[in-house]
Design an enzyme around this catalytic site. Sequence first.
Site, mmCIF file in Angstrom:
data_model
loop_
_atom_site.group_PDB
_atom_site.id
_atom_site.type_symbol
_atom_site.label_atom_id
_atom_site.label_comp_id
_atom_site.label_asym_id
_atom_site.label_seq_id
_atom_site.Cartn_x
_atom_site.Cartn_y
_atom_site.Cartn_z
ATOM 1 N N PRO A 46 -0.281 -13.455 2.776
ATOM 2 C CG PRO A 46 -2.284 -13.796 3.891
ATOM 3 C CD PRO A 46 -1.286 -12.738 3.545
ATOM 4 C CD GLU A 47 3.485 -15.420 -1.928
ATOM 5 O OE1 GLU A 47 3.653 -16.138 -2.929
ATOM 6 O OE2 GLU A 47 4.426 -14.861 -1.336
ATOM 7 C CG HIS A 52 -5.697 -6.664 15.864
ATOM 8 N ND1 HIS A 52 -5.523 -5.303 15.894
ATOM 9 C CD2 HIS A 52 -4.716 -7.187 16.637
ATOM 10 C CE1 HIS A 52 -4.463 -5.010 16.632
ATOM 11 N NE2 HIS A 52 -3.960 -6.140 17.104
ATOM 12 N NE ARG A 72 1.186 -3.805 8.184
ATOM 13 C CZ ARG A 72 2.338 -3.890 7.528
ATOM 14 N NH1 ARG A 72 2.985 -5.031 7.483
ATOM 15 N NH2 ARG A 72 2.836 -2.857 6.918
#
Length: 271
Positions: A2-3, A96, A114
């Site tokens: 994500p930016e 997650h 992750r």
Amino acid sequence: MPELPEVETVTRQLAPLVSGRAVRAVRFLDPKLGARPPRGIIGRVVRAVRRRGKYVVFDLEPAAPRDARRVLLVHLRMSGRLLWRDGARAPNDPRHIRATVRFDTGSLDFIDPRRFGTFRLAAAEEVAALCGVEPLDPGFTADALGALLAGARQAVKPWLLRQDKVAGIGNIYACEILHAARIAPTRAAGSLTRAEVRALHAATRATLAAAIDCCGTTFSDFQDARGTAGAYGACLRVYGRDGAPCPSCGRPVVRGSFHGRGTYYCPGCQR
Ligand SMILES: [Zn+2]
């Protein structure tokens, strides 16, 4: 990853859901975040939710008048998401979830397969120093960008990724911005002419603003706070389009590996 546009999207969606709400409970499900949630967060009211660079910042009201101003600081890194659940609804996929913040009206899950993301309580004073200038702030002018670029020997593509210079730009939008500005990614950042600096400034603001309007990109399985994918993927002009015709000149878009990152550009338009 994500930016700025994706983080801005999540921030705008979360703000009306949690602003003015008190934190009722916090659960950590991943020991990497810490043994237990930080003390002093329970009972604090979220005053605002805002973005700083690629961070989501939750401003927390002091619990007592003499308490220090604190923020909950979340960085999504590679695969992080902040997903809202209304009321007492169970999570769709609990696998997650690394942390959950419970409010009276629902719960906010920090999901991160992750596990590179960060989720921590910090002093409010830390926020200003987290990264460089905000490219959508009114103070970010072409002259301000020119001053930052002056003398930089680094190539302009990795320079744009530096969070200590201009905040929030990652690999996807760096490629898109340089294509819109018609500047080759390998050019030395300090070598741009005044006209090129103006073009880079305009392309930075226009590209990021357009991406926010489309709620971020669909690439890298980004989902917003409601679990919906962004729509900007269809608007990408060079990123991920190697071999496809450049939308400006028709020459094939090239993918180069540059400083270890996939870099997409048009050798016809970008000089
Ligand atoms: Zn082209």
